[in-house]
Design a protein around this motif. Sequence first.
Motif, PDB file in Angstrom:
ATOM      1  N   LEU A 162       0.810  -1.148   0.009  1.00 44.07           N
ATOM      2  CA  LEU A 162      -0.128   0.026   0.133  1.00 44.07           C
ATOM      3  C   LEU A 162       0.892   1.285  -0.081  1.00 44.07           C
ATOM      4  O   LEU A 162       0.537   2.129  -0.613  1.00 44.07           O
ATOM      5  CB  LEU A 162      -0.875   0.140   1.100  1.00 44.07           C
ATOM      6  N   TRP A 163       1.946   1.165   0.632  1.00 48.20           N
ATOM      7  CA  TRP A 163       2.947   2.451   0.898  1.00 48.20           C
ATOM      8  C   TRP A 163       3.402   2.542  -0.608  1.00 48.20           C
ATOM      9  O   TRP A 163       3.516   3.723  -1.073  1.00 48.20           O
ATOM     10  CB  TRP A 163       3.917   2.320   1.878  1.00 48.20           C
ATOM     11  N   ASP A 164       3.845   1.408  -1.395  1.00 49.24           N
ATOM     12  CA  ASP A 164       4.393   1.583  -2.642  1.00 49.24           C
ATOM     13  C   ASP A 164       3.288   2.229  -3.589  1.00 49.24           C
ATOM     14  O   ASP A 164       3.689   2.972  -4.332  1.00 49.24           O
ATOM     15  CB  ASP A 164       4.746   0.374  -3.542  1.00 49.24           C
ATOM     16  N   ALA A 165       2.018   2.018  -3.448  1.00 43.67           N
ATOM     17  CA  ALA A 165       1.040   2.739  -4.517  1.00 43.67           C
ATOM     18  C   ALA A 165       0.907   3.938  -3.828  1.00 43.67           C
ATOM     19  O   ALA A 165       0.655   4.884  -4.889  1.00 43.67           O
ATOM     20  CB  ALA A 165      -0.329   1.964  -4.266  1.00 43.67           C
ATOM     21  N   ILE A 166       0.985   4.325  -2.644  1.00 45.52           N
ATOM     22  CA  ILE A 166       0.739   5.695  -2.457  1.00 45.52           C
ATOM     23  C   ILE A 166       1.998   6.570  -2.951  1.00 45.52           C
ATOM     24  O   ILE A 166       1.691   7.669  -3.163  1.00 45.52           O
ATOM     25  CB  ILE A 166       0.742   5.804  -0.916  1.00 45.52           C
TER      26      ILE A 166
END
Length: 406
Positions: A162-166
Motif C-alpha cells: 500500500l505504501w508503494d501505491a501511495i
Amino acid sequence: MQDLLERYARLVMRVGINVQTGGEVLIRAMLEHAPLVRALVRAGYEAGARRVEVNFEDLEVLRSQIALAPDEAVGSAPQWMFDQLADIKEQRRALVFVIGWPPDMFAGIDPARVARSFPSPAALRAEARKVADSRRRAWVGIACATPAWAEQVYGEPDVERLWDAIAHVCRLDEPDPVAAWQAHIAKLEARYGLLNERRFDAIRFRGPGTDLTIGLLPQSRWQGGADETDLGLSYVANIPTDEVFTSPDRRRAEGVVRTTRPVGLISGAIVRDLELVFRDGAIVEAAAAHGEEDVRAQLDAYEGARHLGEIALADSRSRVGELDTLFYNGLLDENAACHIAYGASFLECFEGLPEGLSDDELRALGVNRAHVHTDLMIGSDDVEVDGLATGGEVVPLLRSGDWQLA
C-alpha cells in the motif's frame, strides 16, 4: 520504509502546505499514523517552521464518545475546540489532515450519531467552514497506510504494498518529487484554463444508469492543482490530486446518476451501487446496495446536504486510474474518475462573489452551504462527459476515459 516516510513528509511540507520560515503547523492524525506524523514534524522544522503541533485521536475513544454519550452531547464540542479554531485563523496555522482510517470503524453505531460527530462535532463544522472560507491558512489532506486499510484493499495486511501505491500516486518515485509536482500542477492549470475559456452553462454525464445534467453559475470558475491563501501563498490541498473542479449552481441538477466505484464515507462506512435522483437541484431519491442508511443519515443531518457543491473531472490515465485499484478512500479514489459531491460548495470557485454574505444569501445566489462534503465517483470509460454551451453547442470533454478538450 523510513526513507519513504521522510521523502513523503518533505513533499507535504514543501509542496502541500508550503511551510514558510516562522510558520506554524497543526497535524491531525490517528494514533496508527504515528510513524508518518513523526516524520512530518521533523520535516516541518527542517522547512523552517516555528512550531509543529499534533492532535492525535484514538479510535476506541471516538467510538465510545459517539456511541455512549448522552443524546444532547452528540454533535456538541467543548469551548477549547472553538478557541483552537480561532487561534488557527489568527495565527494562520497550516493544517495537515492525515487520512487512513480503518474500514467500518464505526460499525454498529447509529449512523445518525456518527454523521453529527465525525470527523468533528457538528457544532464545530460551521466555524471550521468559516476558517476555510477566509483562506487565511494553507491545508492539505494526505494518506497514511495502515494494516487494516491494506487488508481492505488487497485482502491481506500488506502495508508495504500500500505504501508503494501511495508513493506512486504521490510521485515520490520520481528523482525530484517537488519538480514532478510543479510540472503536474502546470498541466492541471492548462486543463482548467481551457474550461474557463469556454464558460460552459452546464456539464452532462451519460452512461450506464446515468443521465445527469448539472448547471453552472455565470460566476463558476474551474480550478485544480494548487490553491492560494488570501496572501498569495501557494499550496496543494490534496496529495495526490489529478482533478479539475468547480462548484455548480445548487438549484440546477436534473436526472439520475449511479456511482461507478464504492464510496468511502468519512465515517468509514462503505457505500456500494449508490443511485441518486435529482430534481430542481435536490436529491429526491437515494438507494444503494450497501450503506444506504449511512448516506440517508448524512442527507438528513445537514441543511444543504441534498444539493451539489462540486463537479470534478479526471481522466482514467491519472496515476491513480492507471493502477486500477479500488482504495476505498476518497482522497485516492476521486482521482481515478470524474466525481460530484453533495454538500458544501467552494467559495473560491465563484468569481466576484461579494464578501460577508450570510449562508441564506449565498444559497439564494445558487451557492451551496452545508457542513458536509461527500465525493461520489461517477466516471468511467463508459461514461461520456460533455460541456453544454449557453447557445446549445455540445462539446465533448471525456470519451472512453480520455480528455478531449484542447
